[in-house]
Scaffold this motif. Sequence first.
Motif, short mmCIF file in Angstrom:
data_model
loop_
_atom_site.label_atom_id
_atom_site.label_comp_id
_atom_site.label_asym_id
_atom_site.label_seq_id
_atom_site.Cartn_x
_atom_site.Cartn_y
_atom_site.Cartn_z
N HIS A 150 30.62 70.52 17.60
CA HIS A 150 30.63 69.42 18.57
C HIS A 150 30.78 69.89 20.01
O HIS A 150 30.69 69.06 20.92
CB HIS A 150 31.73 68.40 18.26
N ILE A 193 28.99 67.73 23.31
CA ILE A 193 29.87 67.16 24.34
C ILE A 193 29.52 67.71 25.71
O ILE A 193 29.39 66.97 26.69
CB ILE A 193 31.35 67.43 23.99
N SER A 203 26.25 66.23 26.90
CA SER A 203 26.39 64.86 27.39
C SER A 203 26.98 64.83 28.78
O SER A 203 26.53 64.07 29.65
CB SER A 203 27.26 64.05 26.42
N ALA A 216 36.12 59.13 26.61
CA ALA A 216 36.16 59.67 25.25
C ALA A 216 35.33 58.81 24.31
O ALA A 216 34.64 59.32 23.42
CB ALA A 216 37.61 59.77 24.78
N LEU A 262 31.64 59.60 24.77
CA LEU A 262 31.32 60.91 24.21
C LEU A 262 31.33 60.89 22.69
O LEU A 262 30.51 61.54 22.04
CB LEU A 262 32.32 61.95 24.73
N ALA A 311 27.88 62.05 21.41
CA ALA A 311 27.91 63.44 20.94
C ALA A 311 28.33 63.58 19.48
O ALA A 311 28.04 64.60 18.85
CB ALA A 311 28.85 64.27 21.82
N VAL A 336 36.97 62.66 18.27
CA VAL A 336 36.47 63.34 19.45
C VAL A 336 37.58 64.05 20.22
O VAL A 336 37.32 64.96 21.01
CB VAL A 336 35.73 62.36 20.39
N LEU A 355 37.60 67.70 22.41
CA LEU A 355 37.85 67.58 23.84
C LEU A 355 39.06 68.41 24.26
O LEU A 355 39.05 69.08 25.31
CB LEU A 355 38.08 66.11 24.20
N TYR A 363 36.26 62.24 31.31
CA TYR A 363 36.12 63.69 31.25
C TYR A 363 34.92 64.12 32.07
O TYR A 363 33.92 63.41 32.18
CB TYR A 363 35.96 64.16 29.80
#
Length: 300
Positions: A142, A146, A149, A158, A161, A165, A174, A178, A195
């Motif tokens: 992942h 991320i 994206s 979040a 994403l 993603a 997620v 992250l 983010y």
Amino acid sequence: MATTAPPPSASHDLSGVTRTLDLLAPRWSVWVLMTLSSQTLRYAEIKPRLPWLADGQLHPRLRHLTSAGVVERTEYAPRHVTYGLTSRGAALMPVLATIASWGDTYLEKDLVANKATGEMEPERIPPAQNIDDALALIVPRHAVPILWSLQARGSASAKSLATEAMPGYGLTAVYKPLERLAEDGLITANGSGDYQLSASGRALSPVFQAISAWAAAPPVETDARRPRGQGLAPSQNRSGPWATTPSRRPTPASPAAPAVRAAGPALTTASPNGPAWKAGDLFSHQIPARPISPAGGPRR
């Protein structure tokens, strides 16, 4: 920042990047590619260049890279088999150089004493070590979707994403990726909780572009037409920029390792496929890498 949707081709490009990273990620794969980049070799000639690899480790890597179409196995007689890069494999060398450049710029380095002056200066890291350290940060599951994206959106929550993603996963799934990317210094959280990419994360754009372009390129005609098992004669060397270099994992003992570590990654003559490196790029240090902290300090 605006949260614009990625262009229609983004998912296709992302798929190509992911497949290429899957090709490079298995341990020893980059080492084998670098070993074969300068010439076609028989198995008995590859083995001394990677003395820490057991037979059970080298054969699977050769099969993996041959199946991927970047290495060609040519059998001239029952006991005369050579391995060399295909044109597709040779075209991958500039991509590796791009990854190495990112790692040299954005991964931490320890400060070491200059033997000539006694002053402290950043440690010189072999280019291939930078490749392996960079791959270790972006190949976890992942991570690339991320980062991809955020490259397109600029910033995202979040929830956004997770939807884009990690489709099919819940929102809570997620947060672990992250957190890992934030710890590795590739993303940051802004005041609103969204983010965004850090400076080192934004600088991955040329890396992804190089990988995407390589993945999207059609197979070279000579490779596509060449019957399996037929290739260059054993005396014909293939050109390529890399010397043998191990990964970021602890380097196995080798008689040449101590002298090589001190040699550093000096650049030598260029080749059509990208930069060439001295034999001093063979071995690597044993320190895990992280992108440079925004607060500064020793790197890697």
